[in-house]
Design an enzyme around this catalytic site. Structure first.
Site, mmCIF file in Angstrom:
data_model
loop_
_atom_site.group_PDB
_atom_site.id
_atom_site.type_symbol
_atom_site.label_atom_id
_atom_site.label_comp_id
_atom_site.label_asym_id
_atom_site.label_seq_id
_atom_site.Cartn_x
_atom_site.Cartn_y
_atom_site.Cartn_z
ATOM 1 N N CYS A 1 0.688 -1.165 -0.184
ATOM 2 C CA CYS A 1 -0.609 -0.021 -0.081
ATOM 3 C C CYS A 1 0.853 1.364 -0.014
ATOM 4 O O CYS A 1 0.933 2.427 -1.008
ATOM 5 C CB CYS A 1 -1.138 0.547 1.568
ATOM 6 S SG CYS A 1 0.021 -0.086 2.495
ATOM 7 N N VAL B 1 -0.178 4.520 -2.604
ATOM 8 C CA VAL B 1 -0.188 5.523 -1.918
ATOM 9 C C VAL B 1 0.566 6.823 -2.544
ATOM 10 O O VAL B 1 -0.047 7.737 -3.130
ATOM 11 C CB VAL B 1 -0.125 5.340 -0.566
ATOM 12 C CG1 VAL B 1 -0.332 6.974 0.213
ATOM 13 C CG2 VAL B 1 -1.326 4.868 0.442
#
Lengths: 489, 512
Positions: free
Chosen positions: B153, B157
């Protein structure tokens, strides 16, 4: 038990050369600084440490979140620890460290549960603070006996600019319980190690320095200090380690007012500054708070080692030195009491283990701390490495390892495999990711993070289990069955 | 002294010794400032109430004990099914340590994957340099035939562009230009591991199929989906397809890499679908997914490429296996051989022999969407009654499909479907609407302890029992395995409930 041996320096140096030859130039240069063969008398192991892992090499290391949630904060049993971010981090670390505790899980203790904010795309886009507020309220409703809450940040939290500190302050007031924001996002630092440090700092800032400490005192039974109050630091009660250590300290007449952080309650965190002496087992993960308590509260700290009878005896005597004659006499009595047990364990297992060569690759402490327990059983350490040690760990290592020992920092899966292939130790101690590759090579293995689902290994009670486990790992009949009998050697 | 060199006690019994019990009692009373035992008892009882259930189901934000993992785990699992393929996960390194540990703990096998080890500077400047160095290192050290890139992630991001980064890395010579580096963006904050599987497989197939011309053939592609029983199941479907004399490719076959022999050699890679087979799979007549909810995107892509597509939902039991065989037969034109009809008869025979045992027993089932579907379907076939069907990663369409299944049988009419719920919800369900047995993963053991509902482990992850995944659960042969596991659980419980001498043992029957 003193055990004299040296390792084959030249051979180990040659193995390092061979291993490095496979790397691209840039990586070879970098990795060469992490591998060495020690010489007796050196001040440290001569390797670089606590620096970034090379991409793509298959480092064994984890992250700051693992160091904070997984190691330091996670075992505190009567607080709820929120894995704040996407679902994975909390899922993979759920119940995997075996930090034993006593309590009714889900009611007054929460250690083997997975609390997460399970971030969705909208939380990334709009921020997760609102969700965090909501879920802290929900914890308040559903888990009314939780003594406090920690927010263990996963990577996105720090990247999207959430203000978890503001949420924590508001919610702590509303709930009248500590709410601790921990900035342990996985991209911070180079390994678990920074997570330990961050977790230590948040205990300092959000527990010790809390404006309104929680009302932990029972009016009928107020806490009264004694001259024998100590705390155990850096013992996470893996398989019950901290309990077997605690029992021994109590037997010599000390009063363990807190154990950090295995089987720990918030009250024990808060009262720790009242101790007269801080006893630290895992130096790497808790030296920060020990230094802080020394500075702020004047509490001395002492690094002890309860792996194997040699170090246990040394440690008990050294700890007793901080106290009066009663404690010193007690220490001798306790040593004498347990000597027959230790001798019986050694008599039983040493003949089966003598001369066996061991390679250790663990976190930041055990590659040195466990050495003497193996030597008590007549075993020899040929190689030792740390996932996330710092320079001071490699200095401390020198008094534990023999001349010619192979040292490897942040070893890669490739290096590990090659070292084992060439050196063929009789036993490797490392983690779950290393266990199966190494066993398939026909080399006995024990997990020495989780004690391979066994334990405790600390103190005398634990040493017996340790000896039994090392014996079963090495002397199980399966190792003789790897080769089909009809295949020519 | 509790310890003794002759009979060494470990944690299981050591801490039950009086010395330890007293010590722990004293620790609690003197230092822990615990809530009173009365308060704990009260709250404990309250957590089992209807009132608690209502509050528990009113949760909007908090997730407790979910039964799902994040996308990259699915991507790493998926990539393991291709020959000589190394997973390279772009982002923070701790994640990769977690995926590897998670898979190893279930399979009791090595699980290899590398990370690009991004840290704070990469968060600011992007992870391009990590990709360039990382691919070069992984390529030269582990000599894979293919590197499958997915993301944590962190990389998602900050918005790292895998396509551009891989192109750049090839320009810089990290890997040869012609070396296969398929990729998939696998954000942990969308869906779950089953979507990560779908995305990674889509990435691999897109890499090989995108610019290739399809020459329609007669072969059948089988996509197993994310399956903790892949070792037993993939081998079972291969056996069945061989019996049917079908020309097929298992697209993503992890059955060998997670079941390597102990013979002195560590195989980082073993078995798996070859690159040639993967390329040729474009020409297949049809693609059949064993798990619909793992393969939505992949099937749409295969269809777009001109293939027929079909999907199943974790085929366990008689009907689901019938459907599997008939689908294969329909797609390939191959008849179902007599040998399989006999196998079917043997499973039906076993069900007949044992019908009185499972009939009317009630069950709660949790796991991935396809597993829960397949499990409930088989339970109803036995005359058992699923009551709670829960998938943390279950979607609304899944719930709708479940409803249709359950409504199709009188044995399913009392079952409720719980998409998006977690195991803390399940705790309330088991406390307020108890069932006889619980089926799920090892995570269910806490529910077994808290609610007294016996757990039958039949889906990923299974950490605390060994080797079940080596046996199939699919096909008629797999159905028999599952049946036996369930019967054993029921009969073990019956024996335990009738073993008190002179009190309940009147029913402690030798023959059951």
């Amino acid at each position: 038990m003193d055990h004299e041996y040296t390792n084959d320096r030249e051979f180990h140096e040659q193995v390092i050369e061979e291993v490095l030859a496979s790397y691209p130039e840039k990586t070879r240069k970098r990795r060469s600084k992490h591998l060495n063969v020690v010489s007796e008398g050196d001040s440290d192991c001569g390797v670089k440490s606590n620096i970034k892992s090379m991409p793509g090499v298959m480092t064994v290391r984890g992250c700051a979140y693992a160091g904070s949630k997984g190691v330091v904060w996670g075992p505190i049993k009567d607080m709820v620890h929120i894995s704040h971010g996407p679902v994975g981090c909390g899922q993979y670390s759920w119940s995997q460290r075996r930090n034993y505790y006593v309590g009714e899980t889900g009611v007054d203790t929460f250690g083997t549960m997975q609390f997460t904010s399970d971030f969705q795309e909208r939380d990334i886009v709009f921020g997760g603070d609102k969700k965090l507020r909501g879920l802290i309220d929900e914890i308040g409703t559903l888990f009314p006996l939780a003594k406090g809450i920690t927010v263990q940040s996963e990577c996105p939290v720090g990247l999207i600019g959430d203000d978890i500190e503001a949420v924590a302050k508001d919610k702590a007031k509303e709930l009248d319980r500590p709410v601790v924001p921990v900035r342990c996002e996985g991209f911070r630092g180079v390994s678990q190690s920074l997570g330990h440090h961050i977790a230590n700092d948040t205990i300092r800032d959000w527990i010790f320095d809390r404006e309104k400490p929680s009302d932990q005192e029972n009016a009928e039974k107020p806490f009264e200090s004694t001259p024998y109050d100590v705390i155990i630091l850096g013992d996470y009660n893996i398989g019950g380690d901290c309990w077997s250590s605690r029992k021994l300290l109590e037997e010599i007449g000390l009063r363990v007012i807190a154990q950090w952080t295995g089987d720990t309650s918030l009250a024990e965190l808060e009262r720790a500054p009242k101790a007269k002496l801080n006893l630290i087992h895992c130096y790497r993960s808790m030296n920060y708070i020990s230094r802080h308590m020394e500075e702020k509260y004047g509490t001395p700290w002492f690094e002890f080692n309860f792996f194997g009878p040699t170090r246990i005896e040394q440690s008990l005597r050294a700890i007793a030195e901080f106290f009066d004659d009663t404690i010193k006499e007690n220490a001798e009595k306790v040593i004498a009491k347990y000597r027959p047990l230790a001798d019986a364990v050694i008599a039983k297992y040493r003949p089966r283990l003598k001369g066996k060569k061991v390679m250790l690759y663990v976190g930041g402490l055990r590659p040195r701390h466990m050495v003497s327990a193996y030597e008590d059983l007549g075993m020899e350490i040929v190689g030792a490495g740390y996932e996330f040690a710092h320079k001071d760990d490699y200095q401390r290592t020198m008094s534990h390892v023999k001349d010619g020992t192979l040292i490897f920092d942040d070893v890669t899966a490739y290096e590990m495999e090659k070292f084992i292939e060439r050196i063929r130790p009789d036993l490797v101690g490392s983690g779950i990711k290393e266990k199966y590759p190494i066993q398939k090579m026909g080399v006995p293995f024990r997990q020495v993070h989780s004690w391979d689902y066994s334990g405790p290994y600390h103190a005398y009670d634990g040493f017996a289990i340790f000896a039994k486990d090392m014996d079963l790992a090495i002397n199980n009949p399966v190792w003789g069955k790897f080769k089909a009998p009809w295949v020519e050697a | 002294m509790p310890q003794n060199a002759e009979k060494i006690k470990d944690h299981v019994t050591l801490f039950r010794e009086p010395e330890y019990k007293d010590m722990l009692r004293n620790k609690r009373d003197a230092f822990e400032c615990p809530h009173s035992e009365e308060t704990v008892r009260e709250v404990s009882e309250w957590t089992k109430s209807e009132d608690y259930r209502e509050k528990n189901f009113a949760r909007q934000s908090l997730v407790v004990n979910p039964a799902k993992a994040c996308q990259p785990l699915g991507a790493v699992f998926c990539a393991s099914g291709f020959e000589g393929t190394l997973s390279f996960v772009h982002g923070s390194q701790g994640c990769v340590a977690y995926y590897r540990s998670h898979l190893s703990r279930h399979f009791k096998e090595p699980a290899s994957a590398v990370s690009s080890s991004m840290t704070e500077d990469a968060a600011v400047f992007g992870g391009l340099n990590n990709m360039i160095d990382g691919l070069a290192n992984a390529y030269s050290l582990y000599q894979p035939k293919m590197i499958a890139v997915s993301t944590t992630c962190m990389a998602e991001v900050i918005g790292d562009d895998l396509h551009a980064f891989i192109g750049n890395s090839k320009e810089k010579g990290s890997v040869p230009k012609e070396f296969d580096v398929p990729f998939a963006h696998t954000p942990a904050f969308q869906g779950s591991h089953v979507n990560g599987y779908d995305n990674m497989l889509l990435g691999i197939l897109t890499h090989f199929w995108q610019n290739a011309e399809r020459a329609p053939g007669t072969s059948l592609n089988i996509i197993p989906g994310f399956d903790g029983y892949c070792v037993g199941n993939n081998r079972e479907i291969k056996r069945v397809l061989d019996l049917m004399d079908v020309e097929y490719t298992i697209v993503g076959d992890s059955s060998d890499v997670f079941d390597t022999p102990s013979d002195g050699t560590f195989r980082m890679f073993d078995g798996g679908t070859t690159i040639e087979e993967t390329k040729a799979a474009l020409n297949a007549k049809a693609t059949l997914s064993m798990q619909e909810f793992c393969t939505k995107k992949v099937l749409a892509f295969a269809k777009d490429k001109g293939q027929e597509t079909a999907s199943l939902n974790y085929p366990m039991g008689v009907e689901a296996t019938d459907e599997f065989l008939m689908t294969v037969s329909k797609l390939t034109g191959k008849p179902i051989p007599e040998a399989l009809r006999l196998e079917r008869g043997r499973l039906v025979d076993a069900l007949t022999d044992s019908m009185s045992i499972a009939h009317g027993k009630s069950f709660a089932v949790f796991g991935d969407p396809d597993f829960v579907y397949g499990m409930c379907r088989f339970l109803m076939e036995m005359g058992a009654e699923p009551r709670h069907a829960l998938a943390t990663n279950g979607t609304k369409p899944w719930a709708k499909k479940m409803k249709t299944l359950l409504d199709s049988s009188p044995f399913g009419k009392d079952c409720e479907v719980w998409p998006g719920c977690d195991l803390w919800h399940m705790r309330s369900l088991l406390n307020t609407a108890p069932v006889d047995f619980l089926i799920g993963s090892s995570y269910g053991k806490y529910l077994e302890r808290d609610t007294g509902t016996p757990l039958i482990r039949l889906t990923f992850p299974i950490f605390d029992r060994h080797h079940h995944h080596r046996f199939p659960t699919w096909g008629y042969a797999g159905g028999l395995q599952v049946l036996v596991r369930i019967l054993d659980a029921i009969l073990d419980r019956l024996d335990a409930d009738t073993s008190d001498p002179g009190v309940t043992d009147i029913s402690f029957d030798l023959t059951r």
